[in-house]
Design a protein around this motif. Sequence first.
Motif, PDB file in Angstrom:
ATOM      1  N   ASP A 226      48.030  35.139  32.053  1.00 58.10           N
ATOM      2  CA  ASP A 226      48.945  35.324  33.102  1.00 58.10           C
ATOM      3  C   ASP A 226      47.911  35.593  34.278  1.00 58.10           C
ATOM      4  N   PRO A 227      47.767  34.864  35.515  1.00 58.98           N
ATOM      5  CA  PRO A 227      46.847  35.133  36.532  1.00 58.98           C
ATOM      6  C   PRO A 227      47.539  36.233  37.337  1.00 58.98           C
ATOM      7  N   GLN A 228      48.922  36.599  37.291  1.00 57.42           N
ATOM      8  CA  GLN A 228      49.886  37.305  38.165  1.00 57.42           C
ATOM      9  C   GLN A 228      49.275  38.746  38.330  1.00 57.42           C
ATOM     10  N   PRO A 229      48.712  39.491  37.391  1.00 55.77           N
ATOM     11  CA  PRO A 229      48.260  40.848  37.635  1.00 55.77           C
ATOM     12  C   PRO A 229      47.180  40.397  38.662  1.00 55.77           C
ATOM     13  N   ALA A 230      46.215  39.742  38.344  1.00 49.55           N
ATOM     14  CA  ALA A 230      45.141  39.705  39.458  1.00 49.55           C
ATOM     15  C   ALA A 230      45.455  39.421  40.924  1.00 49.55           C
ATOM     16  N   LEU A 231      46.288  38.305  41.111  1.00 50.43           N
ATOM     17  CA  LEU A 231      47.098  37.938  42.306  1.00 50.43           C
ATOM     18  C   LEU A 231      47.712  39.309  42.827  1.00 50.43           C
ATOM     19  N   ASP A 232      48.587  39.916  42.053  1.00 54.74           N
ATOM     20  CA  ASP A 232      49.353  41.042  42.627  1.00 54.74           C
ATOM     21  C   ASP A 232      48.243  42.342  43.077  1.00 54.74           C
ATOM     22  N   ALA A 233      47.031  42.361  42.500  1.00 53.44           N
ATOM     23  CA  ALA A 233      46.050  43.347  42.734  1.00 53.44           C
ATOM     24  C   ALA A 233      45.685  42.876  44.262  1.00 53.44           C
ATOM     25  N   ILE A 234      45.377  41.602  44.294  1.00 53.91           N
ATOM     26  CA  ILE A 234      44.842  41.208  45.727  1.00 53.91           C
ATOM     27  C   ILE A 234      45.892  41.401  46.670  1.00 53.91           C
ATOM     28  N   ALA A 236      47.893  43.572  47.079  1.00 52.14           N
ATOM     29  CA  ALA A 236      47.944  45.190  47.291  1.00 52.14           C
ATOM     30  C   ALA A 236      46.676  45.669  47.720  1.00 52.14           C
ATOM     31  N   GLY A 237      45.856  44.873  48.108  1.00 52.05           N
ATOM     32  CA  GLY A 237      44.530  45.214  48.976  1.00 52.05           C
ATOM     33  C   GLY A 237      43.328  45.342  48.138  1.00 52.05           C
ATOM     34  N   ALA A 238      43.315  44.846  46.826  1.00 54.21           N
ATOM     35  CA  ALA A 238      41.932  44.900  46.028  1.00 54.21           C
ATOM     36  C   ALA A 238      40.886  44.031  46.982  1.00 54.21           C
ATOM     37  N   GLU A 239      39.759  44.089  46.707  1.00 54.53           N
ATOM     38  CA  GLU A 239      38.545  43.367  47.278  1.00 54.53           C
ATOM     39  C   GLU A 239      38.490  42.112  46.385  1.00 54.53           C
ATOM     40  N   CYS A 240      38.841  42.398  45.323  1.00 54.03           N
ATOM     41  CA  CYS A 240      38.576  41.028  44.391  1.00 54.03           C
ATOM     42  C   CYS A 240      39.405  41.558  43.059  1.00 54.03           C
ATOM     43  N   SER A 241      39.917  40.501  42.135  1.00 57.64           N
ATOM     44  CA  SER A 241      40.359  41.113  41.023  1.00 57.64           C
ATOM     45  C   SER A 241      40.437  39.834  40.104  1.00 57.64           C
ATOM     46  N   GLY A 242      40.194  39.736  38.742  1.00 57.02           N
ATOM     47  CA  GLY A 242      40.323  38.699  37.777  1.00 57.02           C
ATOM     48  C   GLY A 242      39.983  39.041  36.548  1.00 57.02           C
ATOM     49  N   LEU A 243      40.344  38.096  35.473  1.00 54.64           N
ATOM     50  CA  LEU A 243      39.965  38.244  34.089  1.00 54.64           C
ATOM     51  C   LEU A 243      38.522  38.849  33.922  1.00 54.64           C
ATOM     52  N   THR A 244      38.428  39.766  33.152  1.00 50.75           N
ATOM     53  CA  THR A 244      37.194  39.809  32.673  1.00 50.75           C
ATOM     54  C   THR A 244      36.559  39.352  31.189  1.00 50.75           C
ATOM     55  N   GLY A 245      35.415  38.979  31.082  1.00 47.94           N
ATOM     56  CA  GLY A 245      35.048  38.619  29.768  1.00 47.94           C
ATOM     57  C   GLY A 245      36.174  37.249  29.365  1.00 47.94           C
ATOM     58  N   THR A 246      36.327  37.358  28.078  1.00 49.33           N
ATOM     59  CA  THR A 246      37.703  36.360  27.758  1.00 49.33           C
ATOM     60  C   THR A 246      38.746  36.977  27.464  1.00 49.33           C
ATOM     61  N   GLY A 247      39.021  38.129  28.329  1.00 50.48           N
ATOM     62  CA  GLY A 247      40.115  38.925  28.360  1.00 50.48           C
ATOM     63  C   GLY A 247      40.229  39.944  27.000  1.00 50.48           C
ATOM     64  N   PRO A 248      41.706  40.217  27.112  1.00 52.80           N
ATOM     65  CA  PRO A 248      42.907  39.989  28.118  1.00 52.80           C
ATOM     66  C   PRO A 248      42.929  40.964  29.237  1.00 52.80           C
ATOM     67  N   ALA A 249      41.705  41.822  29.449  1.00 55.49           N
ATOM     68  CA  ALA A 249      41.934  42.776  30.587  1.00 55.49           C
ATOM     69  C   ALA A 249      41.709  42.102  32.023  1.00 55.49           C
ATOM     70  N   THR A 250      42.357  42.644  33.070  1.00 56.96           N
ATOM     71  CA  THR A 250      41.983  42.194  34.314  1.00 56.96           C
ATOM     72  C   THR A 250      41.548  43.371  34.962  1.00 56.96           C
ATOM     73  N   ILE A 262      47.641  49.449  44.254  1.00 57.00           N
ATOM     74  CA  ILE A 262      47.371  48.821  43.199  1.00 57.00           C
ATOM     75  C   ILE A 262      48.059  49.174  41.773  1.00 57.00           C
ATOM     76  N   ILE A 263      47.831  50.394  41.457  1.00 56.41           N
ATOM     77  CA  ILE A 263      48.296  51.015  40.204  1.00 56.41           C
ATOM     78  C   ILE A 263      49.925  51.074  40.238  1.00 56.41           C
ATOM     79  N   ASN A 264      50.514  51.216  41.355  1.00 59.84           N
ATOM     80  CA  ASN A 264      51.835  50.965  41.372  1.00 59.84           C
ATOM     81  C   ASN A 264      52.542  49.600  41.015  1.00 59.84           C
ATOM     82  N   VAL A 265      51.646  48.496  41.405  1.00 61.57           N
ATOM     83  CA  VAL A 265      52.106  47.284  41.086  1.00 61.57           C
ATOM     84  C   VAL A 265      51.897  46.968  39.618  1.00 61.57           C
ATOM     85  N   TRP A 266      50.829  47.405  39.005  1.00 57.98           N
ATOM     86  CA  TRP A 266      50.484  47.204  37.687  1.00 57.98           C
ATOM     87  C   TRP A 266      51.172  48.058  36.770  1.00 57.98           C
TER      88      TRP A 266
END
Length: 289
Positions: A226-234, A236-250, A262-266
């Motif tokens: 799901d790309p939504q965590p990254a989009l939500d972070a952006i 909320a003001g993140a400079e950048c956000s995206g999947l790292t490696g082959t996941g599942p962490a964003t 950002i933490i409140n959104v996540w």
Amino acid sequence: MRGTASACGSATITNAIATGEGGAFAIDLRVKSTVSLTEDRSEISGKVGDTGEDPELIEICVEKVLEREGVRDQFGAQIETDTELPIAVGLSSSSAAANATVLATYAALGEEVEPEEAIEIGIESAFDAGATVTGAFDDAAASYLGGGVVTDNDNREILKKIDVDPKLRVLIYLPSGRSYTTEVDVERIRFLEELISVPRESALNGNFFGAQTVNGLIYSSVLGYDPQPALDAISAGAECSGLTGTGPATVAVSKKKNVEKIINVWNSKEGRVLRTRPSREGARIENGR
């Protein structure tokens, strides 16, 4: 004789699976490895903390160092790692463990090693242990050297070094589950070569933030995350956000003022959030002999 060393985890700028060229930056979460050389030459035995993970990678790292130094017939070893990094979520825990173990072995021997050689030993060990698809030179270099790198993984060459401001904050969203790189359908990813060349070129041109976000969105789509965590972070003001490696962490990189947003959104999602920073310091000896 005993040596202890640690190495950083890292987060993805661009994933190397599709093109053979990748990028990563060090984060201030570490794997520590303690290597105790023994007179029992018949055994090199490792333990990955209390995780139950296979210790083959760290055992091979020690074996290779002892062979290179011409003392395999003199020593066995006991190895134990302790990690601040979650394992198999895309934060280079294997590269960090290999780097820390190689450096700890040299520390136990009272010998020095050049960074390039230490990274090389770790990568070859990862291939032998079946822990990598690409060799993860980008992850290993960021972990050992600190800062950010863009690399040619196939030729093990650093194409560009990136200074990531340590005043920035790194937030990591961890949903449930793990992802081992060697279990990924590589052929499904390699057809993305032309598409992934866009964030790769952005990274080489200095657009670290844009490259990280675009790469993460592309790989999320292909790997089914799901790309939504990254989009939500952006949002909320993140400079950048995206999947790292082959996941599942964003991963999100943010100025301090936007961290709580950002933490409140996540926190509204299932999973947990880690806080850390970029690290300019890479692998280091904690103590030796």
